[in-house]
Structure formats: C-alpha cells, structure tokens
Design an enzyme around this catalytic site. Structure first.
Site, short mmCIF file in Angstrom:
data_model
loop_
_atom_site.label_atom_id
_atom_site.label_comp_id
_atom_site.label_asym_id
_atom_site.label_seq_id
_atom_site.Cartn_x
_atom_site.Cartn_y
_atom_site.Cartn_z
N ASP A 80 -60.69 57.04 23.11
CA ASP A 80 -61.22 56.52 21.85
C ASP A 80 -60.09 56.31 20.83
OD1 ASP A 80 -63.14 55.80 19.95
OD2 ASP A 80 -63.34 57.87 19.24
N HIS A 81 -60.03 55.13 20.25
CA HIS A 81 -59.07 54.81 19.18
C HIS A 81 -57.62 55.03 19.58
CE1 HIS A 81 -61.58 53.63 15.78
NE2 HIS A 81 -62.45 54.54 16.20
N ASP A 102 -57.00 50.22 19.13
CA ASP A 102 -57.38 49.93 17.75
C ASP A 102 -56.16 49.50 16.97
OD1 ASP A 102 -58.34 49.76 15.23
OD2 ASP A 102 -58.94 51.87 15.04
N GLU A 132 -60.96 46.18 18.45
CA GLU A 132 -61.64 46.29 17.15
C GLU A 132 -61.13 45.20 16.21
OE1 GLU A 132 -61.91 49.40 13.41
OE2 GLU A 132 -62.15 50.22 15.43
N HIS A 180 -66.38 56.54 9.66
CA HIS A 180 -66.16 57.79 10.37
C HIS A 180 -66.37 58.96 9.41
CE1 HIS A 180 -63.35 55.26 13.05
NE2 HIS A 180 -64.45 55.52 13.72
N HIS A 210 -68.86 52.00 15.51
CA HIS A 210 -68.20 53.28 15.26
C HIS A 210 -68.71 53.84 13.95
CE1 HIS A 210 -64.73 53.22 18.21
NE2 HIS A 210 -65.27 52.04 18.38
N ASN A 232 -70.74 55.12 18.85
CA ASN A 232 -69.97 56.35 18.88
C ASN A 232 -70.61 57.41 17.99
OD1 ASN A 232 -68.21 54.51 20.17
ND2 ASN A 232 -66.43 55.64 19.47
#
Length: 288
Positions: A80-81, A102, A132, A180, A210, A232
């Site tokens: 992730d990311h 990302d 992204e 986030h 996200h 997510n």
C-alpha cells in the site's frame, strides 16, 4: 487462494461490489481479518503500508502469504502506498502479489513516468499495479500519506483517461473527497459522487477509494453501486483493535496473549464484518 490484484478486482468490477483492503500491522490482526473474511465468504485484500512492513518484518510477511495460499477465499497481498520504484522492487522481493505506486504528489508527467516504470517491471513478474491521480487528504500525523484536507486536488476525468492509457495501471485510486485518518466528530465529509460517475463512465478499470474510514455509510455504499471496486480501511479497524486492548489491559493482572488479544480481535472483526457487508462483498468468493 492467493491471487494478484488484477484478477481479484476484475470480478468485482464485473459484478459491482467492492473488496475491502484491510491494513494490518501485526500477525494477530492479519489472522483475525482472514478469519472474518472466510466466515463471510468474502474476497480479501490484505494491505500493508511500508511503515507497517518495517514493523512486522519479512518473516511475518512470509507467514501471511502462506496463510493466503491456504485461505478458502481469494486473497491478494497488497503493498500500500509505495512511494518509489525501489519500494515496489522490495514488494516484489517480499512476495506481494499487488503493489501501489503513489506518485500523486508529483507533477502529472512525473507521475506518469514513475508509474509506467513500475508497471513495466511489476507486470513482467506477475504483479498488478494500482496508481493514484489527484491527492488524498490527511487528517493527522498518524495517518498514511496525504496532504492537508484543504489542499486536496480532485481527480480530473480527462487526465485520468490519459494517465491510464499511458501507464497501463490495473486499477486507479481517485480523489473524490476522502482522507486518511479519522475526521473530527463534528465534521461530516461528503463524497463527490458526480465526479465518480464521470470517471467511471470513461474508464473500464477498477476504481479505488482511499481514506474511507470517516465517510458516511450511505455514501460509501452508493460509491460501490457507482463502480468503486476496492476500498481501503485502516483507521477504523486499528481503533477498534487498540481501544479494546486498552480496555482489556486495565486489568493489570493479565499477561498471557490468549487472555488479552482475543477480545481485541473480536472487536476488530465486528468492524471488518460491517465493512464487508457495506461493500456487498459477503458471499462473493463464490464468483471465483
């Protein structure tokens, strides 16, 4: 059953449901997420951020990958990311089956170039790639990567088409007002569902949200119906897990993991089960 993200999300895209990508930060959380997904017969993405990778280590990752192979539901293990090409190389070496690059904070041309390089390498060894475009908000310093909510740049539909064509990504994380972390209780975010519809009408690939922990359930459910295929979830399950752990540890006589962790896992699973149902993913393992 271990799959890459492309094969996992293709079924969701065809059948209008979303697969939860649960961020886990220790093996006990991972085990609990596998169990609730299997109980609900739901496909699963185990998402692990580079910071979480540094915490749990490569040996625990190997155990999670083996657990995915043994799972009765289809699973992808997702980096992730990832912020750099080198980080995605690490994901490949560790055995991930899906990776996100990302580069959304970079200028458009740089984002395209970095993502294209990642796609070429990852596809050569069977990994799927999520990119992204636009920027996801960040609500506090403990949240994952992002910008201040006031600085969010929404995804431009025309740029999204160009980005996907030039990079070859398998899925795209879009910015439609998510962030986030956790919103303050007095703030109610509102998704730009009209923008989601515009993007989905132009792109055939799965779309990703996200930072969905703080958005109202009705909006998240509507986003699934409009074509989001991966969402997510990190803060919500971690808060449930660690809040219950603080409560349990108020009894200072406890010291054995089997006295401490089961109620924490159960609290996390309750939240995870609600997300699985909200995303219409329960029972969808039958489609694979």
């Amino acid at each position: 059953m271990l799959l890459n993200g492309r094969d996992l999300l293709a079924v969701a895209n065809e059948n209008y449901f979303a697969i939860p990508a649960f961020n886990i930060s220790d093996y006990a959380m991972g085990k609990g997420i596998f169990e609730i997904s299997e109980r609900l017969h739901a496909p699963l993405i185990v998402a692990i951020h580079p910071d979480e990778v540094s915490h749990i280590g490569g040996d625990a990752l190997a155990a999670l990958i083996q657990r995915a192979h043994r799972s009765s539901v289809p699973v992808a293990i997702h980096w992730d990311h990832g912020g750099t090409y080198e980080q995605v190389l690490e994901a490949i070496q560790l055995g991930f089956t899906s990776a996100m690059i990302d580069a959304s904070m970079e200028p458009f041309e740089d984002n395209v170039a970095i993502t294209r390089k990642v796609v070429d390498t990852a596809h050569a060894v069977g990994l799927s790639v999520e990119g992204e475009l636009g920027t996801i908000g960040k609500l506090d310093e403990q949240a994952e990567d992002g910008v201040l909510v006031s600085q969010i740049a929404f995804t431009d539909p025309a740029e999204a088409v160009e980005y996907v064509e030039r990079t070859g990504v398998d899925s795209l994380a879009i910015a439609i007002r998510t962030a986030h972390g956790l919103y303050p209780k007095h703030v109610t975010p509102q998704l730009k569902l009209d923008l989601l519809q515009q993007i989905k009408a132009l792109l055939p690939i799965p779309l990703v949200l996200h930072g969905g922990s703080g958005n109202p359930d009705d909006e998240i459910g509507q986003s699934v119906k409009l074509g989001v295929n991966k969402i997510n979830i990190s803060s919500d399950i971690k808060v449930a897990y660690h809040d219950k752990m603080r409560e349990v540890l108020a009894d200072t006589s406890l010291r054995e993991p089997n006295s401490i962790q089961p109620p924490c896992i159960a609290a996390m699973q309750e939240v995870a089960a609600q997300k699985i149902q909200l995303f219409d993913a329960a029972g969808k393992a039958d489609l694979y």
